[in-house]
Motif scaffolding. Structure first.
Motif, mmCIF file in Angstrom:
data_model
loop_
_atom_site.group_PDB
_atom_site.id
_atom_site.type_symbol
_atom_site.label_atom_id
_atom_site.label_comp_id
_atom_site.label_asym_id
_atom_site.label_seq_id
_atom_site.Cartn_x
_atom_site.Cartn_y
_atom_site.Cartn_z
ATOM 1 N N LEU A 35 0.478 -1.102 0.254
ATOM 2 C CA LEU A 35 0.186 -0.110 0.071
ATOM 3 C C LEU A 35 0.890 1.059 0.061
ATOM 4 N N TYR B 260 -4.198 -6.857 1.962
ATOM 5 C CA TYR B 260 -5.171 -6.559 2.480
ATOM 6 C C TYR B 260 -6.239 -7.040 3.385
ATOM 7 N N LYS C 242 -4.505 -4.935 6.360
ATOM 8 C CA LYS C 242 -5.065 -3.693 6.440
ATOM 9 C C LYS C 242 -6.240 -3.201 6.064
ATOM 10 N N THR C 243 -6.590 -3.795 5.179
ATOM 11 C CA THR C 243 -7.440 -2.914 4.295
ATOM 12 C C THR C 243 -9.274 -3.931 5.007
ATOM 13 N N ARG D 131 -8.622 1.876 2.208
ATOM 14 C CA ARG D 131 -7.831 0.467 2.092
ATOM 15 C C ARG D 131 -6.844 0.695 3.789
ATOM 16 N N THR D 132 -7.046 1.492 4.371
ATOM 17 C CA THR D 132 -6.797 1.333 5.780
ATOM 18 C C THR D 132 -7.860 1.750 6.556
#
Ligand code: B4P
Length: 188
Positions: A59, A150, A153-154, A89-90
């Motif tokens: 990322l 993913y 963190k996502t 995404r975080t």
């Protein structure tokens, strides 16, 4: 106003479905991946920073991404609403997005998460890599790293918006039309 986050692992069909949703609901499509690829293509300072992360399947740091998104919203006002593709995404990006929308007297109305298994993701991205020439689509190890990023963190962003009562899961396997119909049912 619809403010939709299209969510899911890399290669789950976010960008693909976003294109159809935009046409049906007159929304503005904001894809942070596309914005970064434009910056890389134009060899800007931001693009040079993003490139090293993206090519490894990592990322891009939050401070770079959040500022870029805020600027993009200033340039593209749409009273009908937005579809956020690849952002947040975080958790830090999710909190920042809520603040950015609050300043504009609005908020996220839906998050739609596309559910696709890892083997299908790897197949789709390697297939796309044959024509896209994207360095992050051409190597299985880098694709698996994107999936790890993913998961770590996502994926918590789903619960963050579930607590606001706006998260939905959709089966992301099958034909593009079938998947779109599942999304359409939620949005309408
Ligand atoms: P993105 O550009 O967002 O790329 P992506 O996760 O690969 O998804 P995309 O939307 O492009 O693909 P889709 O699933 O539609 O991100 C790339 C990188 O940018 C990240 O790894 C990161 O480094 C950086 N980045 C972006 N946003 C960031 C952020 N907010 N914070 C930090 N870093 C960020 O489609 C994939 C393929 O599947 C296509 O070929 C499509 O044709 C195919 N496909 C779609 N639906 C299908 C179906 N139903 N059946 C078969 N194939 C299908």
């Amino acid at each position: 106003m619809i403010n939709l986050i299209i969510f899911g692992p890399p290669g789950s069909g976010k960008g693909t479905q976003a294109q159809t949703i935009v046409e049906k609901f007159d929304l503005t499509h904001i894809s942070t991946g596309d914005l970064f690829r434009d910056e890389i293509g134009n060899e800007t300072v931001l693009g040079k920073k993003a490139k090293e992360y993206m090519n490894q399947g990592n990322l891009v740091p939050d401070e770079v991404t959040i500022g870029m998104l805020d600027n993009k919203l200033d340039q593209s006002q749409n009273p009908a609403g937005y579809i956020f593709d690849g952002f947040p995404r975080t958790l830090a990006q999710a909190e920042a997005l809520d603040e950015i929308l609050k300043k504009r007297n609005t908020k996220i109305t839906h998050l739609i998460a596309l559910d696709v298994n890892d083997d299908e993701i790897v197949n789709r991205l390697l297939e796309r890599g044959k024509t896209s020439k994207r360095p992050d689509d051409q190597n299985e190890e880098i694709i698996r790293n994107r999936i790890e990023e993913y998961l770590e963190k996502t994926s918590p962003v789903f619960n963050y918006y579930n607590e606001q009562g706006v998260s939905n899961k959709v089966d992301g396997m099958g034909s593009m039309d079938d998947i779109f119909n599942r999304i359409y049912d939620i949005l309408s």
